[in-house]
Design a protein around this motif. Sequence first.
Motif, PDB file in Angstrom:
ATOM      1  N   PHE A   1      28.872  35.781  44.596  1.00  0.00           N
ATOM      2  CA  PHE A   1      28.820  34.371  45.016  1.00  0.00           C
ATOM      3  C   PHE A   1      27.724  33.635  44.272  1.00  0.00           C
ATOM      4  N   GLU A   2      28.033  32.415  43.909  1.00  0.00           N
ATOM      5  CA  GLU A   2      27.016  31.549  43.320  1.00  0.00           C
ATOM      6  C   GLU A   2      26.968  30.287  44.158  1.00  0.00           C
ATOM      7  N   ASN A   3      25.819  29.978  44.686  1.00  0.00           N
ATOM      8  CA  ASN A   3      25.645  28.834  45.585  1.00  0.00           C
ATOM      9  C   ASN A   3      26.645  28.860  46.743  1.00  0.00           C
ATOM     10  N   GLY A   4      26.864  30.047  47.259  1.00  0.00           N
ATOM     11  CA  GLY A   4      27.716  30.170  48.431  1.00  0.00           C
ATOM     12  C   GLY A   4      29.204  30.060  48.147  1.00  0.00           C
ATOM     13  N   ARG A   5      29.570  30.013  46.856  1.00  0.00           N
ATOM     14  CA  ARG A   5      30.997  29.906  46.531  1.00  0.00           C
ATOM     15  C   ARG A   5      31.384  30.949  45.509  1.00  0.00           C
ATOM     16  N   LEU A   6      32.648  31.331  45.571  1.00  0.00           N
ATOM     17  CA  LEU A   6      33.123  32.341  44.628  1.00  0.00           C
ATOM     18  C   LEU A   6      34.420  31.885  43.970  1.00  0.00           C
ATOM     19  N   LYS A   7      34.430  31.964  42.658  1.00  0.00           N
ATOM     20  CA  LYS A   7      35.657  31.697  41.919  1.00  0.00           C
ATOM     21  C   LYS A   7      36.372  33.018  41.777  1.00  0.00           C
ATOM     22  N   LEU A   8      37.634  33.069  42.172  1.00  0.00           N
ATOM     23  CA  LEU A   8      38.361  34.331  42.074  1.00  0.00           C
ATOM     24  C   LEU A   8      38.377  34.844  40.644  1.00  0.00           C
ATOM     25  N   SER A   9      38.403  33.921  39.670  1.00  0.00           N
ATOM     26  CA  SER A   9      38.447  34.372  38.275  1.00  0.00           C
ATOM     27  C   SER A   9      37.191  35.167  37.922  1.00  0.00           C
ATOM     28  N   SER A  10      36.022  34.740  38.409  1.00  0.00           N
ATOM     29  CA  SER A  10      34.782  35.466  38.107  1.00  0.00           C
ATOM     30  C   SER A  10      34.854  36.885  38.638  1.00  0.00           C
ATOM     31  N   ALA A  11      35.319  37.027  39.872  1.00  0.00           N
ATOM     32  CA  ALA A  11      35.404  38.369  40.465  1.00  0.00           C
ATOM     33  C   ALA A  11      36.486  39.186  39.769  1.00  0.00           C
ATOM     34  N   THR A  12      37.580  38.525  39.357  1.00  0.00           N
ATOM     35  CA  THR A  12      38.680  39.250  38.714  1.00  0.00           C
ATOM     36  C   THR A  12      38.236  39.797  37.355  1.00  0.00           C
ATOM     37  N   ILE A  13      37.456  39.005  36.628  1.00  0.00           N
ATOM     38  CA  ILE A  13      36.939  39.458  35.330  1.00  0.00           C
ATOM     39  C   ILE A  13      36.091  40.717  35.518  1.00  0.00           C
ATOM     40  N   GLU A  14      35.339  40.758  36.626  1.00  0.00           N
ATOM     41  CA  GLU A  14      34.461  41.912  36.872  1.00  0.00           C
ATOM     42  C   GLU A  14      35.249  43.159  37.245  1.00  0.00           C
ATOM     43  N   ILE A  15      36.392  42.977  37.876  1.00  0.00           N
ATOM     44  CA  ILE A  15      37.110  44.150  38.411  1.00  0.00           C
ATOM     45  C   ILE A  15      38.208  44.641  37.456  1.00  0.00           C
ATOM     46  N   ALA A  16      38.478  43.865  36.395  1.00  0.00           N
ATOM     47  CA  ALA A  16      39.536  44.243  35.450  1.00  0.00           C
ATOM     48  C   ALA A  16      38.956  44.352  34.045  1.00  0.00           C
ATOM     49  N   GLU A  17      39.016  45.532  33.488  1.00  0.00           N
ATOM     50  CA  GLU A  17      38.511  45.702  32.129  1.00  0.00           C
ATOM     51  C   GLU A  17      39.550  45.216  31.119  1.00  0.00           C
ATOM     52  N   LEU A  18      40.819  45.299  31.511  1.00  0.00           N
ATOM     53  CA  LEU A  18      41.906  44.867  30.635  1.00  0.00           C
ATOM     54  C   LEU A  18      42.234  43.417  30.972  1.00  0.00           C
ATOM     55  N   ARG A  19      42.267  42.597  29.937  1.00  0.00           N
ATOM     56  CA  ARG A  19      42.508  41.164  30.192  1.00  0.00           C
ATOM     57  C   ARG A  19      43.407  40.621  29.101  1.00  0.00           C
ATOM     58  N   SER A  20      44.390  39.839  29.515  1.00  0.00           N
ATOM     59  CA  SER A  20      45.289  39.294  28.499  1.00  0.00           C
ATOM     60  C   SER A  20      45.555  37.821  28.720  1.00  0.00           C
ATOM     61  N   GLY A  21      45.832  37.143  27.620  1.00  0.00           N
ATOM     62  CA  GLY A  21      46.280  35.756  27.643  1.00  0.00           C
ATOM     63  C   GLY A  21      47.731  35.731  27.196  1.00  0.00           C
ATOM     64  N   VAL A  22      48.438  34.628  27.413  1.00  0.00           N
ATOM     65  CA  VAL A  22      49.886  34.646  27.293  1.00  0.00           C
ATOM     66  C   VAL A  22      50.459  34.064  25.997  1.00  0.00           C
ATOM     67  N   SER A  23      49.602  33.738  25.030  1.00  0.00           N
ATOM     68  CA  SER A  23      50.049  33.417  23.664  1.00  0.00           C
ATOM     69  C   SER A  23      48.832  33.584  22.773  1.00  0.00           C
ATOM     70  N   LYS A  24      49.054  33.582  21.480  1.00  0.00           N
ATOM     71  CA  LYS A  24      47.925  33.777  20.562  1.00  0.00           C
ATOM     72  C   LYS A  24      46.899  32.660  20.732  1.00  0.00           C
ATOM     73  N   LEU A  25      47.420  31.431  20.758  1.00  0.00           N
ATOM     74  CA  LEU A  25      46.526  30.284  20.867  1.00  0.00           C
ATOM     75  C   LEU A  25      45.776  30.312  22.199  1.00  0.00           C
ATOM     76  N   HIS A  26      46.500  30.598  23.271  1.00  0.00           N
ATOM     77  CA  HIS A  26      45.883  30.599  24.594  1.00  0.00           C
ATOM     78  C   HIS A  26      44.801  31.666  24.707  1.00  0.00           C
ATOM     79  N   ALA A  27      45.070  32.865  24.170  1.00  0.00           N
ATOM     80  CA  ALA A  27      44.075  33.936  24.247  1.00  0.00           C
ATOM     81  C   ALA A  27      42.803  33.524  23.508  1.00  0.00           C
ATOM     82  N   LYS A  28      42.989  32.712  22.468  1.00  0.00           N
ATOM     83  CA  LYS A  28      41.838  32.307  21.669  1.00  0.00           C
ATOM     84  C   LYS A  28      41.049  31.187  22.358  1.00  0.00           C
TER      85      LYS A  28
END
Length: 581
Positions: free
Chosen positions: A264-291
């Motif tokens: 939590f940061e300032n009493g709030r949590l972004k699910l994306s922040s926690a998801t990045i921490e719990i998943a070592e594998l991460r993908s984006g859905v096109s070349k441009l988007h991943a970049k």
Amino acid sequence: MEKEGQYFYHPLENIEDIDLFYDAVERQHLTRAVSPERPYTYWTIELYDQKNGIRGGGGLGILAADTRRIAEQMGVPFALITPFYPSETKQKLVGEKVENEHLPVKYTDFGFRFIDNVFVKCCGNLCQLDVIEKKFKNTRIIAITEPNFGELYSGLSGSDHRLYQEVALGFGGYAALKLIGLKPAIIQLNEVATFFAALARLDELTSNGMDFYEAMVYTRKHTLYTNHTLVQAAEAEFSKEQFERFVVPNLKSLAVKKWLHDKFENGRLKLSSATIEIAELRSGVSKLHAKVANYHDLAGNKVKFRAITNGIDLTTWALPDILEYYRELNLIDELNLPVANYAENLEKLTTERVRELKKIGRTKLNQILKNRPDQNGKILQFADDDFIFDFKRRFVDYKRPDLPFKNLQQLRKILEKRNAHYILTGRVHTGDEKMSEKLRQILETVAGDEYLREHVHYIANYDELLAYGLSVGANVAINLPTVGLEACGTSWMKDVANLNLLISTHDGGVADASINSYLNVSGTDEAEELDMLYRRMEEAILAWENDFDLEYLLKKQLTAYLPIISGARMLNDYLDYLFPK
Ligand SMILES: *Cc1c(COP(=O)(O)O)cnc(C)c1O
């Protein structure tokens, strides 16, 4: 128990090409990692699979349904875990305003079987969830539901109800897997709303005696976070107080609670922040988007996403006759993967056949349109040589459905020259007043012009069937996202698959290939883009009147995009990423 080789169906005796043979052998090795008892698990808050009673909102759900169907064709043991929403919305036009109708849906009408109940703890209550299941050959849909589960994306993002739905899917879904006797080989999180599935796994491992750090490493190595959003700031967040009511009661491990607390940061949590921490594998859905996806972990480092461009299930989306033609030309194998020399084989494509196939597609479109009147209440039926532009996508601002209407005289002139039709369809998000108003304005302007009234058609309640009908039955597809805002987009893929010419901005998955692969729209400002759009529309009309040009453009388009749009290519890319050789 693993029966090696059994779950990747690939008839080796039919394979003449030696590379294909080795490919198939290698793919079979992956079954060491996935098996019927340890399937590939795919978690999604949205599934768009009307045949199975679940209507999604857009691309995220379409992708989920296609991914399962492709896994089915490829023989991959696969479990898709999703909510079954007991109510869905249907949109209709009343005057020039979009209205929503809420319809109940019963899972028993769609072949789901009740398995048992699981429970999640929310706000001091024990919430009872039904686990239902529909089994296919090697895949299954496991759904979580209860009578008050609500609709997809009901309530605001960040609201209690959304958090409840997400917690029910994650913790309830994880309990459902255990109930059925499945262990996930991999957890693919289709966007962060599914974060709680990975959290449930971490909690289970830790509370069963595994050292927290070991459990964390294990969970991270087996979790893939697939991101579809470009800007982290746009993501939903929840307060600590909400987590204390909905999430923490479902955790057994003190170490996991502590870990979560620190996110939590300032009493709030972004699910994306926690998801990045719990998943070592991460993908984006096109070349441009991943970049360009701009995400940072809690330490402030930019997150790297592996580019795995979305694809579509060609069996679902291509006209069967067109798919048959692709096989006849030897462009794709039995799993709908482009063969090594597909580009060479494309040389044999003829416009004569293309025109015949599009006639069959036109008949199909007419069938579908029999029940789908336009804004004037008129049932449209098109002749073989009528010319159709289609613009079919969710009615959201960045997709710019209103752009083609910014110079009405010009639009009218282009359509008049060929007596062409422009079909527009797309759902407006519930509560999106701005887009609802934009649609009303488009309809009002069109109604004010005698010619356009008869040639621009809006069809309400955009859904899978209409998407299919327009892909197979139109001539030209228009796709105009503001460059940089489309993660991938899949509706244009349906058009490419069905031999329509594509007019598009260079964005999302379209930008995986070079700017010369299709009829590109670009410019330094919107006025320039608009100008170029109209020129491209004229060019597309001319191309359909000239076999030589049509053949040239279609071959170029398919050469560039056949591997990109192939959903089998997509699933292979995921498998390669998840189970490196
Ligand atoms: C294909 C499809 C979509 C996805 O469109 P995008 O281009 O990815 O936004 C959305 N809704 C329906 C009904 C579809 O068939």
